[in-house]
Design an enzyme around this catalytic site. Structure first.
Site, mmCIF file in Angstrom:
data_model
loop_
_atom_site.group_PDB
_atom_site.id
_atom_site.type_symbol
_atom_site.label_atom_id
_atom_site.label_comp_id
_atom_site.label_asym_id
_atom_site.label_seq_id
_atom_site.Cartn_x
_atom_site.Cartn_y
_atom_site.Cartn_z
ATOM 1 N N SER A 235 7.839 3.791 -0.815
ATOM 2 C CA SER A 235 6.681 4.706 0.248
ATOM 3 C C SER A 235 7.836 5.628 1.262
ATOM 4 C CB SER A 235 5.736 3.295 0.514
ATOM 5 O OG SER A 235 4.895 3.362 -0.181
ATOM 6 N N GLY B 178 8.068 -4.915 -8.875
ATOM 7 C CA GLY B 178 9.030 -3.688 -9.089
ATOM 8 C C GLY B 178 10.145 -3.816 -9.324
ATOM 9 N N HIS C 188 3.898 1.221 -8.134
ATOM 10 C CA HIS C 188 2.551 0.642 -7.967
ATOM 11 C C HIS C 188 1.880 0.614 -9.289
ATOM 12 C CE1 HIS C 188 3.773 1.149 -3.640
ATOM 13 N NE2 HIS C 188 3.895 -0.038 -3.651
ATOM 14 N N HIS D 120 2.346 5.236 -4.967
ATOM 15 C CA HIS D 120 2.881 6.071 -5.622
ATOM 16 C C HIS D 120 2.802 5.829 -7.463
ATOM 17 C CE1 HIS D 120 6.546 3.373 -5.798
ATOM 18 N NE2 HIS D 120 6.919 3.043 -4.069
ATOM 19 N N ASP E 120 13.028 -3.299 -5.737
ATOM 20 C CA ASP E 120 13.049 -4.543 -4.691
ATOM 21 C C ASP E 120 13.936 -5.586 -5.314
ATOM 22 O OD1 ASP E 120 11.586 -3.513 -2.050
ATOM 23 O OD2 ASP E 120 10.386 -2.676 -4.454
ATOM 24 N N GLN F 193 7.185 -9.838 7.939
ATOM 25 C CA GLN F 193 9.140 -9.460 7.039
ATOM 26 C C GLN F 193 9.826 -8.559 7.594
ATOM 27 O OE1 GLN F 193 6.529 -8.981 3.134
ATOM 28 N NE2 GLN F 193 7.896 -7.116 3.007
ATOM 29 N N GLY G 248 0.853 -1.157 0.080
ATOM 30 C CA GLY G 248 0.147 0.270 -0.232
ATOM 31 C C GLY G 248 0.346 1.248 0.606
HETATM 32 O O1 PAF Z 1 7.515 -5.120 -2.085
HETATM 33 C C1 PAF Z 1 6.532 -4.958 -1.259
HETATM 34 O O2 PAF Z 1 5.306 -4.754 -1.221
HETATM 35 C C2 PAF Z 1 5.910 -6.438 -0.339
HETATM 36 O O3 PAF Z 1 7.458 -6.847 0.006
HETATM 37 C C3 PAF Z 1 5.096 -7.721 -0.914
HETATM 38 C C4 PAF Z 1 5.669 -8.419 -1.867
HETATM 39 C C5 PAF Z 1 4.232 -6.648 -1.046
HETATM 40 C C6 PAF Z 1 5.130 -8.415 -0.132
HETATM 41 O O4 PAF Z 1 4.585 -8.449 1.017
#
Ligand code: PAF
Length: 287
Positions: free
Chosen positions: A186, A147, A37, A34, A150, A61, A31
């Protein structure tokens, strides 16, 4: 656009799509959307009959002391943006929905999770792989879109999909940047105006390394020395790591030949930022 929160409803919806022969693209997110996304969503929209976007700030995470509690959230705004980008479903489960009381099964992608961000954030990729596998089972997409900012996450997910024979394609899309080069994230909202200026050292050092590499400097150590110098020269920045790696195995490269990605992480004030760029090879078709 439908809004679903129950895993059962999500899976029912996905079963119906598969039964009717419709293709599904999936953009998993945490969420606070930007333009990065939104570009993933637009790409998904163009690729499939249906587009699902998930919005879930995944507690698994985040390590102790990380920013889970203060991670930026604005669900109403995200809802409107996902609708505008053409999503058919916004799936936003609660932590209790995804991790009920007796939950105890995790996914570990061994080698590619270990170094880089995995070394600084123990357990992070285990949390990512676990939630992403669960989401894949619920959404049953034909394409899952991530994206490339990451980058290590992208490699971890691809490895998991191949290793576990999941029937979907993982698509990596280029990093979207602000006009001055800062990779969209974000977490950029955490930055003060001074920190934001210092943060430009990340993209600037990537750009300089790419240019130097293209003009013939192929020794990773020499290129990295310059990255370290540029980022350490910023008063508000502290480099976590900078490495030049093989785009698929994430093993260090000494001499850049056909494919190499420069990947880095740095603290700017209290905010940890990541960025990466291809020095050689095609970033649109990374690994
Ligand atoms: O990249 C992210 O926003 C998160 O790591 C993901 C892939 C949604 C998993 O929570």
């Amino acid at each position: 656009m439908e809004r679903l929160s129950s895993p059962h409803d999500m899976q029912q919806w996905a079963n119906d799509q598969r039964r009717s022969g419709r293709t599904v693209a999936f953009v998993p997110t945490m969420g606070f959307f930007h333009p990065g996304h939104l570009q993933l969503m637009e790409y998904g929209r163009s690729r499939a009959d249906r587009l699902v976007v998930s919005l879930f700030v995944n507690p698994l995470q985040f390590g102790p002391g990380e920013d889970f509690e203060r991670y930026p959230r604005d669900e109403e705004r995200d809802l409107a943006l996902a609708r505008g980008a053409g999503a058919d479903v916004l799936f936003s489960p609660s932590p209790e929905d995804l991790y009920p009381v007796h939950f105890q099964t995790h996914v570990t992608v061994e080698k590619v999770s270990r170094g880089l961000c995995g070394a600084s954030r123990p357990g992070h990729f285990r949390g990512v792989a676990t939630v992403v596998l669960k989401l894949f089972h619920l959404v049953q997409p034909h394409w899952a879109i991530f994206g490339l900012k990451d980058y290590q996450q992208y490699v971890v997910i691809r490895r998991m999909v191949e290793d576990l024979n999941l029937d979907l394609e993982v698509v990596g899309r280029p990093t979207v940047r602000e006009p001055d080069g800062l990779a969209m994230s974000s977490r950029n909202v955490y930055l003060s105006p001074e920190e934001r200026r210092s943060a430009l050292a990340l993209s600037a050092s990537l750009k300089a390394a790419r240019e130097r590499c293209r003009s013939g400097e192929r020794r990773a150590a020499v290129l990295l020395e310059d990255v370290v110098r540029r980022i350490s020269g910023e008063a508000r920045a502290r480099l976590d790591y900078a490495r030049i790696v093989d785009p698929e195995t994430l093993d260090d490269t000494d001499l850049i030949r056909d494919k190499a990605v420069l990947i880095l992480a740095a603290w700017v004030g209290k905010t940890r930022l990541i960025d990466n760029g291809f020095l050689e090879g095609n970033p649109d078709c990374p690994a």
